[in-house]
Design a protein around this motif. Sequence first.
Motif, PDB file in Angstrom:
ATOM      1  N   UNK A   1      15.971  -3.082   1.105  1.00 46.66           N
ATOM      2  CA  UNK A   1      16.328  -3.976  -0.006  1.00 46.66           C
ATOM      3  C   UNK A   1      15.346  -3.660  -1.118  1.00 46.66           C
ATOM      4  N   UNK A   2      15.850  -3.323  -2.265  1.00 47.38           N
ATOM      5  CA  UNK A   2      14.983  -2.894  -3.364  1.00 47.38           C
ATOM      6  C   UNK A   2      14.812  -4.002  -4.385  1.00 47.38           C
ATOM      7  N   UNK A   3      13.829  -4.869  -4.145  1.00 46.82           N
ATOM      8  CA  UNK A   3      13.589  -5.966  -5.073  1.00 46.82           C
ATOM      9  C   UNK A   3      12.121  -6.095  -5.442  1.00 46.82           C
ATOM     10  N   UNK A   4      11.393  -5.006  -5.292  1.00 45.71           N
ATOM     11  CA  UNK A   4      10.011  -5.021  -5.771  1.00 45.71           C
ATOM     12  C   UNK A   4       9.122  -6.022  -5.064  1.00 45.71           C
ATOM     13  N   UNK A   5       9.230  -6.091  -3.747  1.00 43.70           N
ATOM     14  CA  UNK A   5       8.460  -7.076  -2.992  1.00 43.70           C
ATOM     15  C   UNK A   5       7.067  -6.557  -2.625  1.00 43.70           C
ATOM     16  N   UNK A   6       6.187  -7.523  -2.387  1.00 48.16           N
ATOM     17  CA  UNK A   6       4.861  -7.165  -1.906  1.00 48.16           C
ATOM     18  C   UNK A   6       4.951  -6.635  -0.475  1.00 48.16           C
ATOM     19  N   UNK A   7       4.308  -5.492  -0.232  1.00 45.04           N
ATOM     20  CA  UNK A   7       4.222  -4.930   1.120  1.00 45.04           C
ATOM     21  C   UNK A   7       2.772  -4.985   1.571  1.00 45.04           C
ATOM     22  N   UNK A   8       2.576  -5.429   2.815  1.00 44.93           N
ATOM     23  CA  UNK A   8       1.244  -5.392   3.437  1.00 44.93           C
ATOM     24  C   UNK A   8       1.305  -4.381   4.576  1.00 44.93           C
ATOM     25  N   UNK A   9       0.365  -3.450   4.591  1.00 45.09           N
ATOM     26  CA  UNK A   9       0.349  -2.403   5.613  1.00 45.09           C
ATOM     27  C   UNK A   9      -0.820  -2.689   6.551  1.00 45.09           C
ATOM     28  N   UNK A  10      -0.488  -3.094   7.769  1.00 44.32           N
ATOM     29  CA  UNK A  10      -1.502  -3.509   8.741  1.00 44.32           C
ATOM     30  C   UNK A  10      -1.801  -2.378   9.719  1.00 44.32           C
ATOM     31  N   UNK A  11      -3.077  -2.130   9.911  1.00 41.04           N
ATOM     32  CA  UNK A  11      -3.510  -1.176  10.918  1.00 41.04           C
ATOM     33  C   UNK A  11      -3.423  -1.826  12.299  1.00 41.04           C
TER      34      UNK A  11
END
Lengths: 227, 227, 227, 227
Positions: B125-135
């Motif tokens: 879904x392309x709506x410019x959302x915040x992504x958090x990348x967790x290790x």
Amino acid sequence: MPRPLRVTIWNEYVHELTSDAVRRLYPEGMHAVLAEALARLLGDAVRVRVATLNQPDHGLTSEALAETDVLTWWGHAAHEDVADEVVDRVQAAVLGGMGLVVLHSGHYSKIFKRLLGTSCSLQWRNEGERELVWTVDPAHPIAQGVPQPIVIEAQEMYGEVFDIPAPDELVFISSFAGGEVFRGGCCFRRGRGRIFYFSPGDQDYPVYHHPDVQRVIANAVRWAAGA
Amino acid sequence: MPRPLRVTIWNEYVHELTSDAVRRLYPEGMHAVLAEALARLLGDAVRVRVATLNQPDHGLTSEALAETDVLTWWGHAAHEDVADEVVDRVQAAVLGGMGLVVLHSGHYSKIFKRLLGTSCSLQWRNEGERELVWTVDPAHPIAQGVPQPIVIEAQEMYGEVFDIPAPDELVFISSFAGGEVFRGGCCFRRGRGRIFYFSPGDQDYPVYHHPDVQRVIANAVRWAAGA
Amino acid sequence: MPRPLRVTIWNEYVHELTSDAVRRLYPEGMHAVLAEALARLLGDAVRVRVATLNQPDHGLTSEALAETDVLTWWGHAAHEDVADEVVDRVQAAVLGGMGLVVLHSGHYSKIFKRLLGTSCSLQWRNEGERELVWTVDPAHPIAQGVPQPIVIEAQEMYGEVFDIPAPDELVFISSFAGGEVFRGGCCFRRGRGRIFYFSPGDQDYPVYHHPDVQRVIANAVRWAAGA
Amino acid sequence: MPRPLRVTIWNEYVHELTSDAVRRLYPEGMHAVLAEALARLLGDAVRVRVATLNQPDHGLTSEALAETDVLTWWGHAAHEDVADEVVDRVQAAVLGGMGLVVLHSGHYSKIFKRLLGTSCSLQWRNEGERELVWTVDPAHPIAQGVPQPIVIEAQEMYGEVFDIPAPDELVFISSFAGGEVFRGGCCFRRGRGRIFYFSPGDQDYPVYHHPDVQRVIANAVRWAAGA
């Protein structure tokens, strides 16, 4: 006609006796809700008994374990009160083929740490956040019959890093309203036994009344039995 | 003094030429930003070249591959325009030991699907959302030097189910503002080659300018080289 | 009463028609021996049909695959004669949930290489050596009911390095009289489908008449069905 | 210039003191042979110290562990004499990132069982058989520089079933003259630490003088250090 799976639901059974708030959610203990759910969902395919910390040998004598195909484990306030001798016995039973389903704060139980060899530590925050449980392995037997995602309105947050060995099968990953993620549905195989860890469930929320959570635990019991 | 890693950055290079918005983010192409980042972060330890779809053999001749230790791959609009013969050649190179770092929409590239054998489909879904990348694997070489989590302010959402084989090593899991999760940092070993898939990065957002994303890609290049 | 598993036994069926020695071992084709064994061992739990290379669409039309829960695959002399369109179709069926049991020289079939993404090459020597098949995962459903080890008096040697992705579950390891070892019983999960590779079985030896080999294949059919 | 890896070679050091036959093979202890091999093969890249059971804290004080990047472990006759407190300490060090290389009969050490959670039992027979060590993962750093197979003229047989969790990476499989197989080269990741188990090596045979065995152990030390 195969004989029924013999399931022992183990509950520390401390919070329900010491906290009014918890007792309102689980008046007869979390084990009672789980026992009812398994009986309802699996019917004649299971025979359920319950064991608790305060029983002799915590209800987990050699005889009891010999007649158990799958053991479920919930503990939190009293991990250290579980006798090492009982932990030895449960470990041996799992390595010999008994299934084990470890729930929520059971991640810090002696038996889970014993079988995995790591600290099993994680991040947490108890603010009643929405948890979404996403299936990442849709063909897995434990993931059958639940929506994508399972929505749990209020839960304690469990977050990564979860210090476990890489699971043999990863079934569910949760996200929380605060943005954290957690490998909340993990399969491990140790000896001849199958272990499933499932993170939803906390004494402060009615999570074990949730039909999808009950479905996962019922699926997990069957999977852990090798059925 | 070990010789430098020879990295080839492959970019489809279509969106940058056809969209003003993308060109504003990447005036000289995403490959230029990645090339600069690798040179800056890895210094003399790498020698970077660039290849694009419109070059003869897409810039991936046998000679070029023979002189490549790690290939990074970005594609989206023109997966089908990549010649099967070149895909054969890249597959053979990976099985022979060349590293491969597949970025974002490259999950649908011919080469990634070829090496994994599955559909590699996912939700988006392309709506410019915040992504958090967790290790989730903090000792992994690819996770060194980045915060927990990496915060990407605006991104296309990629969500589960991601139809890939179980990764040999799972390094990162992302969550999105909408609540979805995604196994966005996955290692695979195929033949003598190492493959890393990293989901952040979309032509519509300045993700490849993000210092933590650059750090992950630089780490991945070193890991994929077997260095 | 669950409906029977629908099993399609696919055999290239070339050696049996062109070699007197092979025809003596398998007068009606290897598929006939496997079909009889599955019917005998699994009884009403399966319904078996057979398909061969020379049938239209190799007997693997969309309709046939839609009615197949598990496909077994034996090929050797004519891998290249299998139409790519049929391989596409079988791959899609596996990713959609059909089980696949790949036998012996099927390691070089288009469908196995397609699903695994590697060369699937191995070492071999055809001198009728004794093969011992050792169970390394004794709780695995596929290993039930067979001795430790299975003894096969004469076999083609298959040896490492076997160029496959790390199996999701390793069930059997073979040794040969010459000292070689081989990961001859490997489970892979791709999409919603389960794949089992089992190395024993060569047209020059009566391996598919061996009761323990038949037992493994019957177990594998049930496992691959997700039953 | 990176600082040298700090390796502690731990040896129970009992057989060498109590058996003339063993002392003839290892006059100064197996640890001395291993220490010399690591120094010779890795040169300035390592700094080696030795610790044994009979030292205070078995030579494994908190200070010693804090200055150890990789610990190698050989034990057999006196596993039970290792203090639980020291095992706790070593486990914590591994989970914190220290590498651990467990050799041969160390499969039954307290620390190995503690970290894996299983019985670590296996089959064995001590008749001086030829062991062949086959590489199954030729790109693995631990397998570099050794022949296919490594030939060890006389060894104790270790055979399956080896009761360990599925290794995170399987590098070597051995066969023995009697036909048995064994997963003799296994990688595990626990916490931030890397563990390698390598089965060759017995006090009754000169296995640790074997150049290929020494090469594997040197490779394993570097791998376990995360270098």
